[in-house]
Design a protein around this motif. Structure first.
Motif, PDB file in Angstrom:
ATOM      1  N   UNK A   1       0.850  -1.199   0.000  1.00  0.00           N
ATOM      2  CA  UNK A   1       0.000   0.000   0.000  1.00  0.00           C
ATOM      3  C   UNK A   1       0.880   1.241   0.000  1.00  0.00           C
ATOM      4  N   UNK A   2       0.557   2.205  -0.829  1.00  0.00           N
ATOM      5  CA  UNK A   2       1.263   3.475  -0.834  1.00  0.00           C
ATOM      6  C   UNK A   2       0.861   4.269   0.403  1.00  0.00           C
ATOM      7  N   UNK A   3       1.828   4.565   1.280  1.00  0.00           N
ATOM      8  CA  UNK A   3       1.524   5.244   2.534  1.00  0.00           C
ATOM      9  C   UNK A   3       0.866   6.593   2.313  1.00  0.00           C
ATOM     10  N   UNK A   4       1.287   7.304   1.273  1.00  0.00           N
ATOM     11  CA  UNK A   4       0.754   8.646   1.061  1.00  0.00           C
ATOM     12  C   UNK A   4      -0.722   8.629   0.681  1.00  0.00           C
ATOM     13  N   UNK A   5      -1.236   7.495   0.247  1.00  0.00           N
ATOM     14  CA  UNK A   5      -2.615   7.439  -0.232  1.00  0.00           C
ATOM     15  C   UNK A   5      -3.629   7.571   0.883  1.00  0.00           C
ATOM     16  N   UNK A   6      -3.201   7.360   2.138  1.00  0.00           N
ATOM     17  CA  UNK A   6      -4.174   7.469   3.206  1.00  0.00           C
ATOM     18  C   UNK A   6      -3.810   8.573   4.205  1.00  0.00           C
ATOM     19  N   UNK A   7      -3.022   9.583   3.735  1.00  0.00           N
ATOM     20  CA  UNK A   7      -2.728  10.756   4.554  1.00  0.00           C
ATOM     21  C   UNK A   7      -3.461  11.945   3.949  1.00  0.00           C
ATOM     22  N   UNK A   8      -4.404  12.486   4.701  1.00  0.00           N
ATOM     23  CA  UNK A   8      -5.237  13.582   4.219  1.00  0.00           C
ATOM     24  C   UNK A   8      -5.165  14.708   5.236  1.00  0.00           C
ATOM     25  N   UNK A   9      -5.001  15.933   4.803  1.00  0.00           N
ATOM     26  CA  UNK A   9      -4.984  17.039   5.746  1.00  0.00           C
ATOM     27  C   UNK A   9      -5.524  18.308   5.112  1.00  0.00           C
ATOM     28  N   UNK A  10      -6.111  19.165   5.969  1.00  0.00           N
ATOM     29  CA  UNK A  10      -6.548  20.489   5.575  1.00  0.00           C
ATOM     30  C   UNK A  10      -5.874  21.484   6.503  1.00  0.00           C
ATOM     31  N   UNK A  11      -5.476  22.619   5.980  1.00  0.00           N
ATOM     32  CA  UNK A  11      -4.781  23.624   6.777  1.00  0.00           C
ATOM     33  C   UNK A  11      -5.637  24.872   6.934  1.00  0.00           C
ATOM     34  N   UNK A  12      -5.660  25.403   8.166  1.00  0.00           N
ATOM     35  CA  UNK A  12      -6.359  26.641   8.487  1.00  0.00           C
ATOM     36  C   UNK A  12      -5.463  27.491   9.369  1.00  0.00           C
ATOM     37  N   UNK A  13      -5.684  28.801   9.340  1.00  0.00           N
ATOM     38  CA  UNK A  13      -4.885  29.695  10.173  1.00  0.00           C
ATOM     39  C   UNK A  13      -5.330  29.667  11.621  1.00  0.00           C
ATOM     40  N   UNK A  14      -6.644  29.629  11.858  1.00  0.00           N
ATOM     41  CA  UNK A  14      -7.153  29.662  13.230  1.00  0.00           C
ATOM     42  C   UNK A  14      -8.138  28.511  13.454  1.00  0.00           C
ATOM     43  N   UNK A 209     -21.603   4.610   8.981  1.00  0.00           N
ATOM     44  CA  UNK A 209     -21.874   5.744   8.111  1.00  0.00           C
ATOM     45  C   UNK A 209     -21.466   7.042   8.800  1.00  0.00           C
ATOM     46  N   UNK A 210     -20.159   7.305   8.843  1.00  0.00           N
ATOM     47  CA  UNK A 210     -19.631   8.494   9.505  1.00  0.00           C
ATOM     48  C   UNK A 210     -18.777   9.307   8.535  1.00  0.00           C
ATOM     49  N   UNK A 211     -18.851  10.645   8.677  1.00  0.00           N
ATOM     50  CA  UNK A 211     -17.941  11.539   7.970  1.00  0.00           C
ATOM     51  C   UNK A 211     -16.899  12.018   8.964  1.00  0.00           C
ATOM     52  N   UNK A 212     -15.640  12.040   8.543  1.00  0.00           N
ATOM     53  CA  UNK A 212     -14.555  12.511   9.395  1.00  0.00           C
ATOM     54  C   UNK A 212     -13.814  13.634   8.675  1.00  0.00           C
ATOM     55  N   UNK A 213     -13.732  14.800   9.324  1.00  0.00           N
ATOM     56  CA  UNK A 213     -13.027  15.951   8.771  1.00  0.00           C
ATOM     57  C   UNK A 213     -11.925  16.348   9.747  1.00  0.00           C
ATOM     58  N   UNK A 214     -10.712  16.530   9.235  1.00  0.00           N
ATOM     59  CA  UNK A 214      -9.588  16.855  10.100  1.00  0.00           C
ATOM     60  C   UNK A 214      -8.855  18.073   9.576  1.00  0.00           C
ATOM     61  N   UNK A 215      -8.033  18.671  10.446  1.00  0.00           N
ATOM     62  CA  UNK A 215      -7.342  19.891  10.045  1.00  0.00           C
ATOM     63  C   UNK A 215      -6.096  20.111  10.878  1.00  0.00           C
ATOM     64  N   UNK A 216      -5.169  20.882  10.310  1.00  0.00           N
ATOM     65  CA  UNK A 216      -4.005  21.398  11.018  1.00  0.00           C
ATOM     66  C   UNK A 216      -4.181  22.904  11.135  1.00  0.00           C
ATOM     67  N   UNK A 217      -4.062  23.414  12.371  1.00  0.00           N
ATOM     68  CA  UNK A 217      -4.268  24.840  12.642  1.00  0.00           C
ATOM     69  C   UNK A 217      -2.913  25.473  12.884  1.00  0.00           C
ATOM     70  N   UNK A 218      -2.589  26.493  12.107  1.00  0.00           N
ATOM     71  CA  UNK A 218      -1.239  27.060  12.142  1.00  0.00           C
ATOM     72  C   UNK A 218      -0.977  27.911  13.385  1.00  0.00           C
ATOM     73  N   UNK A 219      -1.972  28.675  13.843  1.00  0.00           N
ATOM     74  CA  UNK A 219      -1.793  29.528  15.015  1.00  0.00           C
ATOM     75  C   UNK A 219      -2.130  28.722  16.259  1.00  0.00           C
ATOM     76  N   UNK A 220      -1.132  28.537  17.141  1.00  0.00           N
ATOM     77  CA  UNK A 220      -1.290  27.659  18.299  1.00  0.00           C
ATOM     78  C   UNK A 220      -0.589  28.277  19.510  1.00  0.00           C
TER      79      UNK A 220
END
Length: 335
Positions: A1-14, A209-220
């Protein structure tokens, strides 16, 4: 399995930018993780983030709290229950788990040697269950041993259970090397990697039947980004598989008449008990088939999830003002 195929991220400032981008309602579960470096230095920033969030953050994971049990009461958050795994004899490290008081949390005992953790199961008001494993791996601890211990620890959660592993693993996923690949391959056996912030990861296995949304927040608060996760259980919105269910009912009055009209006298001439039994069974079966009828359940009413609430029960609740005084006078009369 290609490892990168199951890494998902969204970036936000806050943090609020991430929250505003999602459709959040009472059926959602919102999680925040941050390596805070020191609660003494950065707790005010954390508290400000939580208090100014327009939606309830249900689960807050803090790594590198850098406090001990003697002062942890100074860092309580209103409307949250606090669970800790802290160092009392040396500085650094430590995990704090804040669980919103609208949730149930059953903590499980976890003895680990290569990382600090808090494990347990969350249950929401709508019976959504989620296994939690909050993790902090000190940089000096062996990565291969950490991987093996983490995998064994989380095998107690069956593959048909929701599971979140969240925290600071101190494994940089941006560096392609053997240990990084071993880590991803081991976790892929449990499910999927959802998001990452270099060394702070969220692993989520979502069943059903679940939706999962994840994020990385830059200001911490500290030099680590905040990672966030939103879980929405769609089974609470989609029609139930039994929404158009047809059930079989019985006309009892008609059944009584059918049984009354049967000529049972022929059994008097039967000498074999089995013949008598078969005769009775045949007559009852025939009468039952004549008297049964089908009804399609209507789930459009306001009480669609409480089919046991009928007109009779509602009437009894309406009459409770009459029943209660009489019950107080002579309670044994109604038992």
């Amino acid at each position: 399995m290609d490892n990168e195929s199951f890494i998902i991220e969204q970036n936000f400032d806050t943090w609020n930018e991430f929250v505003a981008s999602q459709s959040i309602n009472k059926h959602c579960l919102l999680t925040l993780h941050v390596n805070i470096r020191s609660m003494l230095k950065n707790f005010d920033h954390l508290e400000y983030t939580i208090l100014n969030c327009k939606k309830t953050v249900h689960l807050i994971v803090i790594t590198e709290a850098n406090i001990n049990d003697n002062c942890k009461q100074l860092y309580q958050l209103e409307n949250y229950n606090m669970y800790t795994e802290l160092r009392n004899h040396r500085k650094g490290g430590g995990i704090i788990l804040y669980i919103h008081n609208s949730l149930e949390f059953n903590r499980s005992n976890s003895c680990t040697y290569n990382f600090e953790c808090i494990t347990g199961e969350i249950k929401t008001l709508y019976n959504y269950k989620l296994g939690i494993c909050a993790v902090y791996r000190p940089p000096e601890k062996s990565i291969p041993r950490f991987i093996d211990e983490l995998t064994v620890l989380n095998r107690k959660y069956a593959h048909n259970n929701n599971l979140m592993i969240i925290g600071d693993m101190n494994i940089d996923l941006k560096k392609i090397n053997m240990q990084r690949n071993q880590y991803l391959n081991k976790l892929s056996e449990l499910g999927d990697i959802i998001t990452k912030s270099c060394i702070d990861h969220i692993f989520m296995r979502s069943v059903g039947n679940c939706d999962v949304h994840t994020a990385v927040i830059n200001i911490a608060p500290a030099d680590h980004c905040i990672t966030g996760c939103l879980i929405k259980d769609n089974t609470l919105f989609t029609p139930s598989p039994t929404a158009n269910k047809t059930v079989t009912k019985l006309n009892h009055q008609k059944l009584k008449l059918e049984l009354k009209n049967i000529d049972w006298s022929s059994t008097l001439e039967m000498k074999n008990p089995n013949d008598i039994l078969n005769f009775i069974i045949d007559k009852f079966t025939l009468a039952y088939e004549k008297c049964k009828y089908s009804v399609k359940l209507n789930y459009d009413s306001k009480r669609k999830k409480c089919m046991w609430i009928d007109k009779k029960l509602i009437y009894m609740f309406g009459m409770q003002s009459r029943y209660n005084p009489a019950l107080q006078v002579n309670r044994f009369k109604y038992i």
